[in-house]
Write a protein that holds these residues in place. Sequence first.
Motif, PDB file in Angstrom:
ATOM      1  N   ILE A  63       7.203   7.094 -15.586  1.00 52.72           N
ATOM      2  CA  ILE A  63       8.593   6.344 -16.108  1.00 52.72           C
ATOM      3  C   ILE A  63       8.537   5.794 -17.532  1.00 52.72           C
ATOM      4  CG2 ILE A  63      10.477   4.824 -15.618  1.00 52.72           C
ATOM      5  CD1 ILE A  63      10.941   6.613 -13.522  1.00 52.72           C
ATOM      6  N   LEU A 108      21.188   4.796 -14.195  1.00 57.13           N
ATOM      7  CA  LEU A 108      20.150   4.389 -13.021  1.00 57.13           C
ATOM      8  C   LEU A 108      19.413   2.740 -13.639  1.00 57.13           C
ATOM      9  CD1 LEU A 108      17.613   7.814 -13.157  1.00 57.13           C
ATOM     10  CD2 LEU A 108      18.490   6.794 -11.445  1.00 57.13           C
ATOM     11  N   LEU A 109      19.831   2.322 -15.040  1.00 55.18           N
ATOM     12  CA  LEU A 109      19.754   1.435 -15.088  1.00 55.18           C
ATOM     13  C   LEU A 109      20.641   0.261 -15.248  1.00 55.18           C
ATOM     14  CD1 LEU A 109      17.758  -0.290 -17.219  1.00 55.18           C
ATOM     15  CD2 LEU A 109      19.587   0.351 -19.156  1.00 55.18           C
ATOM     16  N   ALA A 112      18.880   0.191 -11.612  1.00 61.89           N
ATOM     17  CA  ALA A 112      17.082  -0.951 -11.213  1.00 61.89           C
ATOM     18  C   ALA A 112      17.996  -2.520 -11.367  1.00 61.89           C
ATOM     19  CB  ALA A 112      16.815  -0.053 -12.737  1.00 61.89           C
ATOM     20  N   SER A 115      19.163  -3.846  -8.502  1.00 57.80           N
ATOM     21  CA  SER A 115      18.113  -4.479  -7.715  1.00 57.80           C
ATOM     22  C   SER A 115      17.108  -4.805  -8.194  1.00 57.80           C
ATOM     23  CB  SER A 115      17.267  -2.727  -7.592  1.00 57.80           C
ATOM     24  OG  SER A 115      16.717  -2.747  -7.156  1.00 57.80           O
ATOM     25  N   THR A 116      16.548  -5.026  -9.183  1.00 51.81           N
ATOM     26  CA  THR A 116      15.564  -5.921  -9.878  1.00 51.81           C
ATOM     27  C   THR A 116      16.113  -7.565  -9.692  1.00 51.81           C
ATOM     28  OG1 THR A 116      14.753  -4.603 -11.731  1.00 51.81           O
ATOM     29  CG2 THR A 116      14.575  -6.758 -11.372  1.00 51.81           C
ATOM     30  N   TRP A 135       9.761  -6.712  -7.119  1.00 49.96           N
ATOM     31  CA  TRP A 135       9.417  -7.206  -8.967  1.00 49.96           C
ATOM     32  C   TRP A 135       9.071  -6.310 -10.068  1.00 49.96           C
ATOM     33  CZ3 TRP A 135       7.005  -9.927 -12.121  1.00 49.96           C
ATOM     34  CH2 TRP A 135       6.693 -11.047 -11.236  1.00 49.96           C
ATOM     35  N   LYS A 138       9.826  -3.078 -10.255  1.00 54.05           N
ATOM     36  CA  LYS A 138      11.079  -2.650 -10.725  1.00 54.05           C
ATOM     37  C   LYS A 138      11.683  -3.334 -12.231  1.00 54.05           C
ATOM     38  CE  LYS A 138      12.732  -2.662  -5.608  1.00 54.05           C
ATOM     39  NZ  LYS A 138      14.724  -3.786  -4.665  1.00 54.05           N
ATOM     40  N   MET A 141      10.613  -0.286 -14.032  1.00 55.22           N
ATOM     41  CA  MET A 141      11.301   0.863 -13.694  1.00 55.22           C
ATOM     42  C   MET A 141      12.343   0.179 -14.964  1.00 55.22           C
ATOM     43  SD  MET A 141      11.733   1.707  -9.987  1.00 55.22           S
ATOM     44  CE  MET A 141      13.513   2.513  -9.413  1.00 55.22           C
ATOM     45  N   CYS A 142      12.674  -1.082 -14.878  1.00 56.40           N
ATOM     46  CA  CYS A 142      14.288  -1.099 -15.652  1.00 56.40           C
ATOM     47  C   CYS A 142      13.836  -0.913 -17.238  1.00 56.40           C
ATOM     48  CB  CYS A 142      14.200  -2.329 -15.978  1.00 56.40           C
ATOM     49  SG  CYS A 142      15.476  -3.040 -14.010  1.00 56.40           S
ATOM     50  N   PHE A 145      13.651   3.317 -17.617  1.00 58.66           N
ATOM     51  CA  PHE A 145      14.710   3.963 -18.079  1.00 58.66           C
ATOM     52  C   PHE A 145      15.244   3.536 -19.374  1.00 58.66           C
ATOM     53  CE2 PHE A 145      15.741   3.643 -13.222  1.00 58.66           C
ATOM     54  CZ  PHE A 145      14.658   4.700 -13.000  1.00 58.66           C
TER      55      PHE A 145
END
Length: 168
Positions: A63, A108-109, A112, A115-116, A135, A138, A141-142, A145
Amino acid sequence: MPRVIRSYVRIVDAVNHRIGRIMMYGIFVMVAILLWSSFSKTFTLPSLWTLEIAQFAMVTYYILGGPYSIQLGSNVRMDLFYGNWTVRRKAQVDAITIFLLIFYLGVLLYGAIDSTTYSLQYGERSSTAWRPYMWPIKIIMCVGFFLMLLQAISEFFKDIAKIKGLEL
């Protein structure tokens, strides 16, 4: 190109270049984790955490290394026609198709972040025996992205400059 666009491209490219160069060494982190896993399974009690940490390290590696890959043009392309085109024609096609990438990264962002937020709000944990909090990965990932989205916009500006015959 306006100065603000040139500054944006320069800053985003510099940040993603530095992060990408650091993430190149992530492969050694994954190897060390997996070696420890093999060692512990062979000579001591197996570690509960090694598989998930290796997965988290791999997610981080991919990522956060993604924007650097986009910057270098290392992403996969269908080269049937693309390879024979001029630089300007490639830039024209890339400028159009980059909107699909920007849309995809935006979705995706958005997912994410949602989800976060859930993970932070409810203290989400993995369902494995080790049960780490979710977290941290995640958030990574944020960030990844978001950096990919910034790099895609930077690439769009570079393509526009190539179409106009300029260099950023």
